[in-house]
Design an enzyme around this catalytic site. Sequence first.
Site, PDB file in Angstrom:
ATOM      1  N   ASP A  51      28.106 -68.665   3.672  1.00 45.29           N
ATOM      2  CA  ASP A  51      27.879 -69.223   2.338  1.00 45.29           C
ATOM      3  C   ASP A  51      26.853 -68.436   1.531  1.00 45.29           C
ATOM      4  OD1 ASP A  51      29.636 -71.195   3.056  1.00 45.29           O
ATOM      5  OD2 ASP A  51      28.120 -72.737   3.371  1.00 45.29           O
ATOM      6  N   SER A 103      18.959 -74.030  11.521  1.00 44.40           N
ATOM      7  CA  SER A 103      18.534 -73.209  12.646  1.00 44.40           C
ATOM      8  C   SER A 103      17.102 -72.731  12.442  1.00 44.40           C
ATOM      9  CB  SER A 103      19.466 -72.004  12.801  1.00 44.40           C
ATOM     10  OG  SER A 103      20.811 -72.416  12.931  1.00 44.40           O
ATOM     11  N   LYS A 139      48.864 -65.919 -21.430  1.00 43.35           N
ATOM     12  CA  LYS A 139      48.836 -65.583 -20.006  1.00 43.35           C
ATOM     13  C   LYS A 139      50.022 -66.219 -19.290  1.00 43.35           C
ATOM     14  CE  LYS A 139      43.891 -64.796 -19.267  1.00 43.35           C
ATOM     15  NZ  LYS A 139      43.957 -63.550 -18.481  1.00 43.35           N
ATOM     16  N   VAL A 143      19.730 -56.792  18.866  1.00 41.78           N
ATOM     17  CA  VAL A 143      18.558 -57.391  19.506  1.00 41.78           C
ATOM     18  C   VAL A 143      18.470 -56.954  20.964  1.00 41.78           C
ATOM     19  CG1 VAL A 143      17.545 -59.579  20.301  1.00 41.78           C
ATOM     20  CG2 VAL A 143      18.387 -59.369  17.955  1.00 41.78           C
ATOM     21  N   VAL A 144      19.604 -56.995  21.669  1.00 41.77           N
ATOM     22  CA  VAL A 144      19.603 -56.618  23.082  1.00 41.77           C
ATOM     23  C   VAL A 144      19.198 -55.165  23.256  1.00 41.77           C
ATOM     24  CG1 VAL A 144      21.055 -56.275  25.121  1.00 41.77           C
ATOM     25  CG2 VAL A 144      21.275 -58.377  23.775  1.00 41.77           C
ATOM     26  N   ILE A 179      39.582 -70.048   7.811  1.00 40.28           N
ATOM     27  CA  ILE A 179      40.025 -68.652   7.892  1.00 40.28           C
ATOM     28  C   ILE A 179      38.936 -67.733   7.354  1.00 40.28           C
ATOM     29  CG2 ILE A 179      41.129 -68.634   5.608  1.00 40.28           C
ATOM     30  CD1 ILE A 179      43.290 -66.851   6.766  1.00 40.28           C
TER      31      ILE A 179
END
Length: 319
Positions: free
Chosen positions: A127, A105, A214, A23-24, A251
């Site tokens: 997410d 937002s 398994k 953007v800058v 994390i």
Amino acid sequence: MKKIGILTSGGDAPGMNAAIRAVVRSGISAGLEVYGVFNGYEGLVNNNIRKLERGDVSDIIIQGGTILGSARLEDFKLVEVRQKAVDNLMEHGIEGLVVVGGDGSYRGAQALTEMGINCIGIPGTIDNDIDSTDYSIGFDTALNTVIENVDKLRDTSSSHHRCSVVEVMGNRCGDLAIYAGLTTGAEIIITKETGYDESEVLARLRHFEEVKRKRHAIVIISEKITDVHLLAQKISQHSGFSGRATVLGHIQRGGSPTARDRILATQFGDKAVQALVAGEGGRCVGVVEEQLITIDINEALQLPKKTRKPLFDLHDRLV
């Protein structure tokens, strides 16, 4: 338009810095002055705003988090609080604003647009729960963090006849769980979309052990569905596996963004500047079938939730 601003809001996501950089530099290339708003909407209300130059965003493309900081401000729903933000922007001569964040937002960006400040939203959330775009900034990095950790857990699980229950983020959207489950070969994936039946989970694990022979198993589950530590205990009690729970937690938000997130964020940032220059407001950028788009924010917020049923069906065929 001569001056624009940018802020990051809500939870941080790897790639936000790449969007800020885009953007800058795109803004400066278009002949604009670009201002950074520090600490999200809170900084907008407190006039924590300063001009950014090209050098201010050097080398940040590789960094996780956001150099502008982020904060949640519930009071931004109040018109008198938003008016302070508008007054501050007008004091600086800022006519347009790029907002990087999630749906909350976006709502703030739409409200500011209705008060005369053109805003463009950029989807930034690990997410991947913004339904107007196939992918949001941060999702790919978070996914790769999950994959790396699950791969390590599988190594140790296979050595101890263990079932690892891994809780990943994504309360309202199970994309991290389903994509991670597919790419790590998890035996069971649980999200809000699949629903949760404890007895069924235990029965399936017994089937994997007794019928499919398994030696270990991985269960990936989205957060806030059940107590994963309690589930692990029940797996130990009601199957031959030794259950262990791992909560990856925050994390997943950290780390240097992947190449995919850096490219996506750069494209989104440049597209947002182009939209503001074109006089657009109250819109958000996204990528749909590999095409960059802008869409009305109100429309974006009303879109139906993305379904991942084909991915779940694929997983069930392969497990």
